[in-house]
Write an enzyme that holds these catalytic residues in place. Structure first.
Site, short mmCIF file in Angstrom:
data_model
loop_
_atom_site.label_atom_id
_atom_site.label_comp_id
_atom_site.label_asym_id
_atom_site.label_seq_id
_atom_site.Cartn_x
_atom_site.Cartn_y
_atom_site.Cartn_z
N GLN A 35 145.15 117.37 50.68
CA GLN A 35 145.61 118.74 50.92
C GLN A 35 144.64 119.76 50.33
O GLN A 35 143.81 119.42 49.48
CB GLN A 35 147.01 118.94 50.33
CG GLN A 35 147.18 118.47 48.90
CD GLN A 35 148.57 117.93 48.59
OE1 GLN A 35 149.53 118.26 49.28
NE2 GLN A 35 148.69 117.11 47.55
N ASP A 160 160.58 115.98 45.22
CA ASP A 160 159.97 117.30 45.01
C ASP A 160 158.67 117.30 45.81
O ASP A 160 157.58 117.13 45.26
CB ASP A 160 159.70 117.51 43.51
CG ASP A 160 159.20 118.92 43.23
OD1 ASP A 160 159.57 119.85 43.97
OD2 ASP A 160 158.44 119.09 42.26
N PRO A 169 150.87 114.99 53.93
CA PRO A 169 151.19 113.66 53.39
C PRO A 169 152.67 113.34 53.30
O PRO A 169 153.04 112.24 52.93
CB PRO A 169 150.57 113.72 51.99
CG PRO A 169 150.54 115.16 51.63
CD PRO A 169 150.42 115.94 52.90
N1 SAM Z 1 157.81 122.71 44.30
C1 SAM Z 1 157.24 122.30 45.50
C2 SAM Z 1 157.81 122.92 46.74
O1 SAM Z 1 157.42 124.02 47.07
O2 SAM Z 1 158.62 122.32 47.40
C3 SAM Z 1 156.84 120.88 45.61
C4 SAM Z 1 156.08 120.55 44.41
S1 SAM Z 1 154.92 119.34 44.26
C5 SAM Z 1 153.44 120.22 44.08
C6 SAM Z 1 154.75 118.48 45.77
C7 SAM Z 1 153.95 117.19 45.58
O3 SAM Z 1 154.32 116.27 46.59
C8 SAM Z 1 152.44 117.36 45.69
O4 SAM Z 1 151.86 117.20 44.41
C9 SAM Z 1 152.02 116.28 46.69
O5 SAM Z 1 150.83 115.61 46.33
C10 SAM Z 1 153.24 115.35 46.67
N2 SAM Z 1 153.37 114.50 47.88
C11 SAM Z 1 153.27 114.86 49.17
N3 SAM Z 1 153.42 113.78 49.98
C12 SAM Z 1 153.64 112.71 49.17
C13 SAM Z 1 153.86 111.30 49.39
N4 SAM Z 1 153.85 110.78 50.63
N5 SAM Z 1 154.07 110.50 48.31
C14 SAM Z 1 154.05 111.02 47.04
N6 SAM Z 1 153.82 112.33 46.78
C15 SAM Z 1 153.62 113.16 47.82
#
Ligand code: SAM
Length: 304
Positions: A35, A160, A169
């Protein structure tokens, strides 16, 4: 009044709608394997983490998002010991879970190590050192792959995650097949809580479809919500469970449990807030009743 001379960060919430934030400083910008990451200092909300153009959380209101996501399920469960976080980059979800003395282990699975390392460095007021707590194990992999191979069983699983955007992802983590996998890895009285899209009347399909899809694996599915100032939106969340129902918690029972666990630092969540969060407006209830869609691997939900 003089015209502001800010540089602007523009966040599109739809191809025809955007929010503008006056920026004091562009702190960091890069593209990871998964990302686009930006860290910006806005004048109004302070530091913000932005992934693929979307604000994930901001310094001045992240407590609202993170207490909303984490505290209702933690308080609902009588004694949460083993907790999993799917995603969770900033580490603020760790901070919120670690407030509960019964917790023995937290497994956080985020696909993007670079994002987590950047959060550790640039967002210290979010995680407040939680990554160093001995109860915390952080794994860097796709959370779906992790759940497919692990034998671990959790009391609570939090999602989250970033929005399910095309080629992003996370879009295969909002399907009925994935929710079944989560259900299989939960204890008999386990709970799942997740962020579940906007309550904006033009964008309600996402929330309604997520709740509908959760209902294929869980007997109890409840919507809840909070206004998140930096999103300029009432944001939807969902709590699903095999047994426990958040609607059965009275104001005084929530406050009693918070006090009994010795938790004093909450700024947003208490019994009264709990009751407000789970009181759902009529338009959202109607959208959920009308929504027939079940999100599936071969028919994923893609938001803008
Ligand atoms: N607070 C946030 C919101 O606006 O909804 C979400 C926070 S957090 C930054 C989201 C995280 O999800 C990211 O660090 C991303 O790398 C992770 N993520 C996305 N797809 C994923 C997957 N398939 N497995 C594990 N983590 C994932």
């Amino acid at each position: 009044m003089s015209v502001p001379t800010w540089k602007w960060f523009i966040e599109y919430t739809h191809p025809t709608q955007a929010h503008m934030h006056g920026v004091e400083r562009f702190v960091f910008s890069s593209k990871t394997k998964y990302q686009v990451v930006e860290i910006i200092d806005t004048e109004f909300y302070g530091r913000c983490l932005v992934l693929d153009g979307k604000i994930q959380s901001s310094e001045h209101d992240e407590y609202i998002y993170h207490e909303t996501l984490i505290q209702p399920a933690m308080i609902l469960h009588p004694e949460p010991k083993s907790v999993m976080i799917i995603g969770g980059g900033e580490g603020a979800v760790l901070r919120e879970i670690l407030r509960h003395p019964s917790v023995e282990q937290i497994v956080m699975v985020d696909i993007d190590r670079e994002v987590v390392e950047l959060c550790k460095e640039y967002l210290p007021s979010w995680h407040q050192g939680s990554f160093n707590d001995p109860k915390v194990k952080v794994l860097y992999m796709d959370a779906r792959k992790y759940l497919q191979k692990t034998d671990d069983v959790f009391d609570i699983i939090y999602m989250d995650l970033t929005e399910p955007i095309d080629d992003g992802p996370s879009y295969l983590l909002f399907t009925k097949q994935f929710y079944q996998l989560v259900s299989d890895r939960l204890a008999d009285d386990g709970i799942i809580a997740l962020q579940a899209g906007s309550f904006n009347p033009r964008l309600l399909e996402c929330h309604a479809a997520v709740c509908n899809t959760l209902a294929t694996s869980f007997p109890v599915v409840r919507s809840y919500h909070s206004f998140i100032p930096s999103y300029d939106a009432v944001w939807g969340f969902a709590l699903a469970s095999k047994v426990h129902d958040p609607l059965e918690l009275s104001i005084s029972e929530v406050d009693k449990r918070i006090t009994a666990r010795g938790i004093e630092e909450l700024k947003y969540y208490d019994g009264e807030t709990h009751q407000t969060m789970f009181s759902i407006p009529k338009d959202v209830r109607t959208a959920k009743e009308k929504e027939k869609r079940i999100i599936a691997d071969d028919r994923p939900l893609i938001t803008y």
